[in-house]
Design an enzyme around this catalytic site. Structure first.
Site, PDB file in Angstrom:
ATOM      1  N   TYR A  46      -2.546  -9.976   4.612  1.00 60.68           N
ATOM      2  CA  TYR A  46      -2.746  -9.029   4.582  1.00 60.68           C
ATOM      3  C   TYR A  46      -4.132  -8.078   4.895  1.00 60.68           C
ATOM      4  CZ  TYR A  46      -2.227  -3.648   4.125  1.00 60.68           C
ATOM      5  OH  TYR A  46      -2.240  -2.294   4.639  1.00 60.68           O
ATOM      6  N   TYR A  86     -12.946  -3.991  -2.641  1.00 54.14           N
ATOM      7  CA  TYR A  86     -13.614  -3.306  -3.386  1.00 54.14           C
ATOM      8  C   TYR A  86     -15.395  -4.261  -3.892  1.00 54.14           C
ATOM      9  CZ  TYR A  86     -17.294  -0.752  -7.174  1.00 54.14           C
ATOM     10  OH  TYR A  86     -17.815  -0.185  -7.757  1.00 54.14           O
ATOM     11  N   THR A 100       0.618  -1.311   0.358  1.00 54.61           N
ATOM     12  CA  THR A 100      -0.094  -0.381  -0.204  1.00 54.61           C
ATOM     13  C   THR A 100       0.503   1.224  -0.251  1.00 54.61           C
ATOM     14  OG1 THR A 100      -1.768  -0.934   1.264  1.00 54.61           O
ATOM     15  CG2 THR A 100      -1.608   1.275   1.740  1.00 54.61           C
ATOM     16  N   THR A 101       2.154   1.208   0.455  1.00 60.49           N
ATOM     17  CA  THR A 101       2.978   2.200   1.124  1.00 60.49           C
ATOM     18  C   THR A 101       3.566   2.212  -0.184  1.00 60.49           C
ATOM     19  OG1 THR A 101       2.722   2.271   3.564  1.00 60.49           O
ATOM     20  CG2 THR A 101       4.363   3.458   2.775  1.00 60.49           C
ATOM     21  N   ILE A 129       4.982  -5.457  10.055  1.00 61.78           N
ATOM     22  CA  ILE A 129       5.994  -4.122   9.067  1.00 61.78           C
ATOM     23  C   ILE A 129       4.956  -2.479   8.704  1.00 61.78           C
ATOM     24  CG2 ILE A 129       4.661  -4.465   6.530  1.00 61.78           C
ATOM     25  CD1 ILE A 129       3.887  -7.949   7.172  1.00 61.78           C
ATOM     26  N   ARG A 154      -9.112   0.062   4.948  1.00 64.49           N
ATOM     27  CA  ARG A 154      -9.076   0.556   2.653  1.00 64.49           C
ATOM     28  C   ARG A 154     -10.154  -0.322   2.174  1.00 64.49           C
ATOM     29  NH1 ARG A 154      -3.634   3.837   3.050  1.00 64.49           N
ATOM     30  NH2 ARG A 154      -4.508   4.052   0.809  1.00 64.49           N
ATOM     31  N   LYS A 177      -0.251 -10.041   8.459  1.00 60.78           N
ATOM     32  CA  LYS A 177      -0.425  -8.709   8.144  1.00 60.78           C
ATOM     33  C   LYS A 177      -1.882  -8.430   8.756  1.00 60.78           C
ATOM     34  CE  LYS A 177       0.418  -3.948   6.794  1.00 60.78           C
ATOM     35  NZ  LYS A 177       1.100  -3.706   5.674  1.00 60.78           N
TER      36      LYS A 177
END
Length: 291
Positions: free
Chosen positions: A133, A107, A44-45, A203, A138, A161
């Site tokens: 994850y 989504y 994501t980052t 993480i 999000r 995660k």
């Protein structure tokens, strides 16, 4: 298999949005020097959602080649299409990544059975170690402990995660899952407490700007030295908060630019950090001793 401070690595870009390979090279070397235990590339980052497939794979390949086995490289390969997740995971394996990090499909909001079948399919298709994850804030889908427990016996699914920030959830996962199934924090503000509960590491977004401090905190926590870990974490708690004043990775990329480590690039629909937050983030960096 993987433990300690694992940075969710930002992907440097120039102001026009093109990828800045020189800055990526410098970030990788800096993290290794500062004691980061693993690199998570194109999560994501790392703006995985705005990179095309070729760019995504190229970032992984370059990071793996540069690291050359000095620390593990974990590739972000999640997608909301199972076929696409398999393709990205296959490419990461070909690049030589040590493991892959797969976010829950976003989504389209699959059921728990859909989540189980999705991750089972990716694990069956590609033999590389895989880390689940879960970040419902999000993705709009929360993978429940029952589903994680169903996935844990699959041999190459090695951990999760957990980014809810819910320590009761973390405690439940530690209690229910096999001892060799790793639980990692995906929430910097609660990562210390998760490790003290039995987690294997963090993480981390904060590790982008304070790699040495996060590495030392994680090492102390994993060694059972809660007092030292808490003292370090107290110094950087302000970063855990301030680096989320706008959607990640907006603040952390601005912070890295302020530190002189990357250029200003970030891709739409993300925009540069709003000017009203500049002083706040700058002061947090100074307070934490990284600027």
């Amino acid at each position: 298999m993987f433990s300690g401070s694992m940075v969710a690595l930002a992907t440097p870009m120039y102001a026009d949005g093109s990828l800045d390979w020189d800055s990526l090279h410098n970030l990788v070397e800096w993290h290794i020097e500062q004691g980061t235990r693993a690199l998570v590339a194109v999560g994501t980052t790392g703006e995985s959602a705005t990179l095309d497939v070729n760019e995504h794979v190229e970032v992984i390949r370059r990071v793996v080649d540069q690291v050359a086995g000095r620390i593990p490289v974990i590739a972000g390969t999640g997608a909301n299409s199972t076929t696409e997740a398999i393709e990205l995971t296959e490419n990461a394996a070909k690049c030589g990544a040590d493991a892959c990090l797969l976010v829950t499909p976003y989504y389209n909001k699959p059921t728990q059975e859909g989540l189980f079948q999705h991750f089972k399919a990716v694990a069956k298709a590609v033999a590389i170690p895989q880390i689940l994850y879960n970040v419902p804030g999000r993705t709009a889908v929360d993978m429940l402990p029952d589903t994680v427990e169903r996935l844990a016996p699959i041999g190459n699914i090695v951990g999760i995660k957990e980014a809810t920030g819910d320590l009761q959830r973390a405690r439940e996962l530690v209690e229910r899952l096999p001892r060799d199934f790793a639980i990692y924090s995906g929430d910097d503000a609660t990562s210390l407490e998760l490790m003290l509960l039995g987690g294997r590491g963090s993480i981390s977004v904060t590790a982008n700007v304070a790699p040495a401090a996060v590495a030392q905190m994680c090492d102390a926590a994993l060694n059972g030295d809660a007092e030292t870990a808490r003292a370090i974490d107290q110094r950087i708690q302000i970063l855990h908060k301030v680096l989320f004043v706008e959607s990640n990775p907006i603040p952390v990329k601005w912070a890295l630019r302020e530190m002189g480590r990357i250029d200003s690039g970030i891709r739409l629909p993300l925009t540069p950090l709003s000017s009203c937050h500049h002083a706040t983030v700058r002061e947090a960096l100074r307070s934490a001793g990284v600027l």
